[in-house]
Design a protein around this motif. Structure first.
Motif, PDB file in Angstrom:
ATOM      1  N   PRO A 256     -10.481  -3.227   8.773  1.00 35.85           N
ATOM      2  CA  PRO A 256      -9.162  -2.679   8.420  1.00 35.85           C
ATOM      3  C   PRO A 256      -8.649  -3.310   7.129  1.00 35.85           C
ATOM      4  CG  PRO A 256      -8.945  -4.339  10.112  1.00 35.85           C
ATOM      5  CD  PRO A 256     -10.422  -4.174   9.909  1.00 35.85           C
ATOM      6  N   PRO A 257      -7.704  -2.649   6.441  1.00 32.26           N
ATOM      7  CA  PRO A 257      -7.189  -3.196   5.180  1.00 32.26           C
ATOM      8  C   PRO A 257      -6.503  -4.548   5.388  1.00 32.26           C
ATOM      9  CG  PRO A 257      -6.565  -0.895   5.445  1.00 32.26           C
ATOM     10  CD  PRO A 257      -7.110  -1.345   6.759  1.00 32.26           C
ATOM     11  N   LEU A 258      -6.694  -5.449   4.441  1.00 29.44           N
ATOM     12  CA  LEU A 258      -5.985  -6.729   4.469  1.00 29.44           C
ATOM     13  C   LEU A 258      -4.595  -6.604   3.861  1.00 29.44           C
ATOM     14  CD1 LEU A 258      -8.721  -9.316   3.394  1.00 29.44           C
ATOM     15  CD2 LEU A 258      -7.821  -8.899   5.674  1.00 29.44           C
ATOM     16  N   LEU A 259      -4.351  -5.491   3.152  1.00 25.43           N
ATOM     17  CA  LEU A 259      -3.108  -5.346   2.394  1.00 25.43           C
ATOM     18  C   LEU A 259      -2.668  -3.891   2.442  1.00 25.43           C
ATOM     19  CD1 LEU A 259      -1.325  -7.134   0.438  1.00 25.43           C
ATOM     20  CD2 LEU A 259      -2.632  -6.101  -1.424  1.00 25.43           C
ATOM     21  N   GLU A 260      -1.362  -3.665   2.605  1.00 22.53           N
ATOM     22  CA  GLU A 260      -0.846  -2.308   2.612  1.00 22.53           C
ATOM     23  C   GLU A 260      -0.927  -1.723   1.206  1.00 22.53           C
ATOM     24  OE1 GLU A 260       0.819  -4.990   3.311  1.00 22.53           O
ATOM     25  OE2 GLU A 260       1.684  -4.920   5.330  1.00 22.53           O
ATOM     26  N   PRO A 261      -1.373  -0.460   1.070  1.00 21.62           N
ATOM     27  CA  PRO A 261      -1.480   0.160  -0.257  1.00 21.62           C
ATOM     28  C   PRO A 261      -0.166   0.127  -1.034  1.00 21.62           C
ATOM     29  CG  PRO A 261      -2.623   1.495   1.374  1.00 21.62           C
ATOM     30  CD  PRO A 261      -1.907   0.414   2.129  1.00 21.62           C
TER      31      PRO A 261
ATOM     32  N   VAL B  47      -5.265   4.656  -4.065  1.00 16.69           N
ATOM     33  CA  VAL B  47      -4.392   4.602  -2.879  1.00 16.69           C
ATOM     34  C   VAL B  47      -3.142   5.448  -2.981  1.00 16.69           C
ATOM     35  CG1 VAL B  47      -5.150   2.266  -2.326  1.00 16.69           C
ATOM     36  CG2 VAL B  47      -3.135   2.582  -3.736  1.00 16.69           C
ATOM     37  N   ALA B  48      -2.998   6.267  -4.027  1.00 18.30           N
ATOM     38  CA  ALA B  48      -1.736   6.999  -4.190  1.00 18.30           C
ATOM     39  C   ALA B  48      -1.447   7.902  -3.001  1.00 18.30           C
ATOM     40  CB  ALA B  48      -1.768   7.821  -5.475  1.00 18.30           C
ATOM     41  N   ASP B  49      -2.464   8.547  -2.470  1.00 19.58           N
ATOM     42  CA  ASP B  49      -2.236   9.467  -1.348  1.00 19.58           C
ATOM     43  C   ASP B  49      -1.811   8.739  -0.087  1.00 19.58           C
ATOM     44  OD1 ASP B  49      -2.921  11.516  -3.011  1.00 19.58           O
ATOM     45  OD2 ASP B  49      -5.024  11.586  -2.360  1.00 19.58           O
ATOM     46  N   ALA B  50      -2.143   7.451   0.004  1.00 23.09           N
ATOM     47  CA  ALA B  50      -1.811   6.692   1.213  1.00 23.09           C
ATOM     48  C   ALA B  50      -0.495   5.948   1.087  1.00 23.09           C
ATOM     49  CB  ALA B  50      -2.936   5.689   1.510  1.00 23.09           C
ATOM     50  N   ALA B  51       0.191   6.104  -0.049  1.00 24.49           N
ATOM     51  CA  ALA B  51       1.415   5.332  -0.296  1.00 24.49           C
ATOM     52  C   ALA B  51       2.620   6.271  -0.366  1.00 24.49           C
ATOM     53  CB  ALA B  51       1.291   4.558  -1.604  1.00 24.49           C
ATOM     54  N   PRO B  52       3.788   5.800   0.007  1.00 25.32           N
ATOM     55  CA  PRO B  52       4.992   6.623  -0.091  1.00 25.32           C
ATOM     56  C   PRO B  52       5.350   6.924  -1.537  1.00 25.32           C
ATOM     57  CG  PRO B  52       5.545   4.377   0.538  1.00 25.32           C
ATOM     58  CD  PRO B  52       4.056   4.481   0.594  1.00 25.32           C
TER      59      PRO B  52
END
Length: 829
Positions: free
Chosen positions: A484-489, A523-528
């Motif tokens: 899993p990711p270590l950091l939020e996008p 990561v643009a699609d996964a970020a607000p």
């Protein structure tokens, strides 16, 4: 006498030996004095014997060893230390002088040379004691026994500190204690007793930390001076002490070694990468005959590496083995940099080791708050980190700035050693996450003031954070992709966006653009939307101000960012996004109405905003007036804005207003005044070292000079601008100026081809709207060329000039241009 300070080369050796043989009456074919040894060199072979009855001075008492290598780059430092021990200048002679500094900085060699210089001042000799082989647990008895044995005292002198001190009463000697770190707890009271009872004994100590004795003079030995990053001249680079040492040590192994101009950048980078640390430079020099300077640099920074990230560990690995049979002994104690660092690391207590290894994630300078943010955890509170910081500075692991607020940094070698201990402790991932958070917090605070503070002061305050920003971005890029990711996008995007204005202001616009585009693609699609907006704003800035992107691409980003900030109620960022939208519309959509954008800018203004923040709306309105033909209003605005910015000490903003004044004067047909206004502001920018960040302005002034017909000055400025614009990927901005130059030099056909390449419909990212100075100048030049060449020939040249790259066009049409673009002039009709 015969060398006469000549540079040692093969030809100089032959010349000198020839002179010597002539003076001595020696025959090379049957030598009596100088013999050639094939494959080795030359040697003196005459018989030597003392003259009968000649008196010889008795050797001075003591056991001072001969330095294994020459001391380089410490001349002024050595003179100051001699004065300290001699008491020159009216000050009393120091009774105890302690040389401190990090491992490998050259304390032992400096102390040894200093002791030799002072040997004649002590009737009872100069005595050298190497304490590095002792251990903390050996305690005071073994230390006293070692000193008594070296000083040839009786066993009774080692009974206690007082007995040793009394045995030295009346003696005039210099006592050199090298590598005192392991026994510093026992050594301090012993030397205090000696200094109190033996009034003619002086002590010279080398250690990572002071002894804290009354009257102790402490000299922190710094690394050698390294060249600046921008320095490219071999002669100036080799004037720095780090480069002098490196070159001298290479020449000791390879006598014919000479630094060529093509190696200048590698030599400069290597000195900086090794922090000017003499031991590291010595070890690197041993590898130059095998790898060459460029080969060592390639090992340190592979082509695909993030600049600066991982440099320390690469340096430590490269220097982990000393080639050949490196001598051991005083001043050459360690065969590898790691050996020196590990020896020092053992002497730290567990808390200091823990804090040190966590601080190793910092790539550049950091403050106390950042250190506590990164090093504190469940097992180490913030107060403990503060205490460890003080100890690590004291023990020469950290370098502390002299100014306030205090900043700290690790040299490359110590950082790599500590980083390996961090990995071994299994703490790397958790510490890197805390480091990312600390970097993000710093840049969010900086970004909050980036638009309202004077830009030059802002970037000067923050550009030293670039190394840690790069490290955090590289870590974030990897962390968001893990499963899993270590950091939020969104957090990674927040860091990319918060640093958006830095890249251009620090002269790294292309690097900043790569990070922005990489972040959005990853990561643009996964970020607000709000997280994407700050990156869009950075891209709009790089397109609108730095001109790194085609205007349509920047305009799309500016509009998307403005809409997101409006929805979030972020008036400050929306204001800047709208300003960029207006700027980019002028280039991408010159016929479109911009009234709505200007109205929104006016509506956003708040009474509490400072003068610099409100300037975006003022600037947009004034530029719009210029485009509508009101040149007097634009001239008046820039004069008032220039005075306002100077009153606010807003230097960079004053440059913008001065360039606007230059354009306004040109709009009014006052070309000579415009050229002088441009000269004044470009001189200011050049003096501040910010030409790279103002490449567009330099190119515009070069064009204005060229249009005015100042051929000599135009050539100088175009040559100055060429590497800057080539590095920024905007070489095409030189084409109009070079075309005017060709016309004034009687080469109109060359000028037509250059101008045709500028107008070619190839996406260069350089758009100038109708009515601007550049387009007006280009139109004027086309008219001049038409009058000289005629429509038919001009059409043919326009067709030819639209092909190829900007560099090819300049090379073909700029005879005698700067190095890198030189080539034969193109054959033209």
């Amino acid at each position: 006498t015969v060398w006469q300070r000549r540079y040692v080369s093969d030809s100089a050796v032959k010349s000198v030996i020839s002179e010597l043989r002539a003076a001595l009456g020696d025959d090379a074919r049957a030598p009596r004095w100088i013999e050639t040894v094939p494959g080795r060199g030359l040697r003196f072979i005459g018989a030597v014997s003392p003259l009968p009855g000649a008196g010889q001075a008795a050797p001075a008492p003591g056991n001072l060893p001969v330095p294994a290598t020459a001391l380089i780059g410490r001349e002024a430092e050595l003179a100051g230390l001699q004065a300290c021990l001699a008491g020159d200048g009216g000050a009393p002679a120091a009774r105890i002088l302690t040389l401190t500094g990090p491992a490998g900085v050259g304390k032992s060699l400096l102390a040894l040379v200093l002791a030799h210089e002072r040997a004649a001042a002590h009737a009872d000799g100069t005595w050298f004691v190497d304490a590095g082989s002792l251990r903390p647990e050996d305690g005071a008895p073994l230390l006293r026994g070692t000193l008594a044995r070296v000083l040839r005292l009786s066993d009774l002198a080692a009974a206690d500190d007082g007995a040793l001190a009394r045995s030295l009463q009346g003696a005039s000697m210099l006592l050199v204690i090298d590598n005192a770190d392991p026994v510093i707890e026992a050594l301090a009271p012993l030397l205090a007793a000696v200094l109190a009872q033996a009034g003619q004994v002086q002590c010279l100590v080398t250690s990572r930390e002071p002894l804290h004795l009354a009257g102790e003079q402490v000299h922190r030995v710094p690394p050698l001076e390294v060249p600046a990053e921008a320095e490219q001249d071999v002669q100036r680079i080799t004037a720095f002490s780090a480069a002098r040492l490196l070159v001298a040590r290479v020449q000791a192994r390879q006598p014919d070694f000479v630094v060529e101009p093509a190696q200048a950048a590698a030599l400069s980078l290597l000195c900086r990468a090794l922090d000017g640390l003499p031991l590291a430079l010595e070890l690197a020099a041993a590898r130059v005959p095998t790898l060459g300077l460029g080969g060592i640099v390639a090992q340190l920074e592979p082509a695909d590496a993030v600049p600066g990230v991982g440099l320390a560990s690469a340096a430590l690995r490269l220097l982990d083995r000393a080639p050949g049979r490196a001598p051991a002994g005083p001043a050459v104690r360690y065969r590898t940099l790691r050996e020196a660092l590990d020896w020092s690391h053992v002497l730290l207590d567990p808390l200091e080791q823990r804090v040190l290894r966590r601080l190793s994630v910092f790539q550049g300078p950091f403050d106390v708050a950042a250190a506590q943010r990164v090093a504190a955890s469940a097992d180490t509170d913030a107060l403990a980190v503060l205490g460890a910081l003080e100890a690590l500075v004291e023990r020469s692991w950290l370098v502390a700035s002299a100014d306030e607020p205090r900043r700290f940094r690790l040299l490359q070698g110590p950082r790599a050693c500590a980083r390996q201990h961090l990995v071994d402790a299994g703490e790397e991932a958790a510490t890197l996450l805390r480091h990312f958070d600390a970097v993000l917090e710093r840049w969010q605070r900086a970004d909050a003031r980036a638009l309202g503070d004077p830009a030059l002061q802002w970037v000067q305050q923050h550009e030293d954070g670039l190394p840690d920003l790069r490290a955090a971005l590289a870590f974030g890029s990897d962390a968001v992709c893990r499963q899993p990711p270590l950091l939020e996008p969104a957090r990674w995007l927040a860091l990319v966006g918060a640093s958006g204005l830095l890249w251009h202001r620090a002269g790294c616009a292309r690097e900043g653009l790569r990070w922005c585009e990489h972040a959005l693609s990853l990561v643009a699609d996964a970020a607000p939307e709000a997280a994407r907006a700050v990156v869009d704003l950075a891209i709009a800035h790089l397109a609108g101000i730095a001109m790194m992107l085609p205007a349509p691409r920047g305009l799309w980003a500016a509009r998307r960012a403005a809409a997101a900030f409006e929805a979030a109620g972020d008036g400050v960022r929306e204001c800047y996004a709208r300003y960029l939208e207006h700027t980019l519309m002028i280039r991408a959509e010159p016929q479109a109405a911009r009234g709505a954008v200007l109205a929104r800018l006016a509506l956003l203004q708040q009474p509490a905003w400072g003068a610099l923040l409100r300037r975006f709306e003022r600037s947009a309105a004034a530029y719009e007036a210029r485009l509508q033909g009101d040149h007097a209003a634009y001239l008046q605005f820039n004069r008032a804005e220039l005075a306002r910015c100077r009153a606010l000490d807003a230097t960079w903003e004053a440059w913008s207003a001065a360039i606007g004044l230059m354009l306004a004067l040109h709009d009014g047909g006052r070309l000579a005044e415009a050229v002088e206004a441009g000269r004044e502001v470009i001189d200011e920018i050049r003096a501040a070292g910010r030409l790279r960040q103002n490449a567009n302005r330099l190119a515009m002034w070069a064009l204005m000079l060229a249009e005015a017909g100042d051929v000599a000055a135009t050539r100088v400025v175009l040559a100055e601008a060429l590497p800057i614009l080539q590095g920024a990927g905007r070489l095409g901005m030189l084409l109009p100026g070079a075309a005017w130059l060709a016309l004034h030099e009687g080469r109109p056909a060359h000028g037509a081809r250059l101008l045709a390449r500028f107008d070619a419909p190839v996406g260069t990212g350089i758009e100038f709207a109708p009515g601007t100075f550049v387009r007006r100048s280009v139109a004027t030049l086309w008219g001049r060329l038409r009058s000289q060449l005629g429509d038919g020939q001009l059409a043919e040249l326009r067709a030819q000039g639209g092909e190829g790259s900007e560099a090819e066009a300049l090379r073909e049409a700029w005879p005698g241009g700067p190095m890198g673009l030189r080539g034969p002039a193109a054959a033209v009709p």
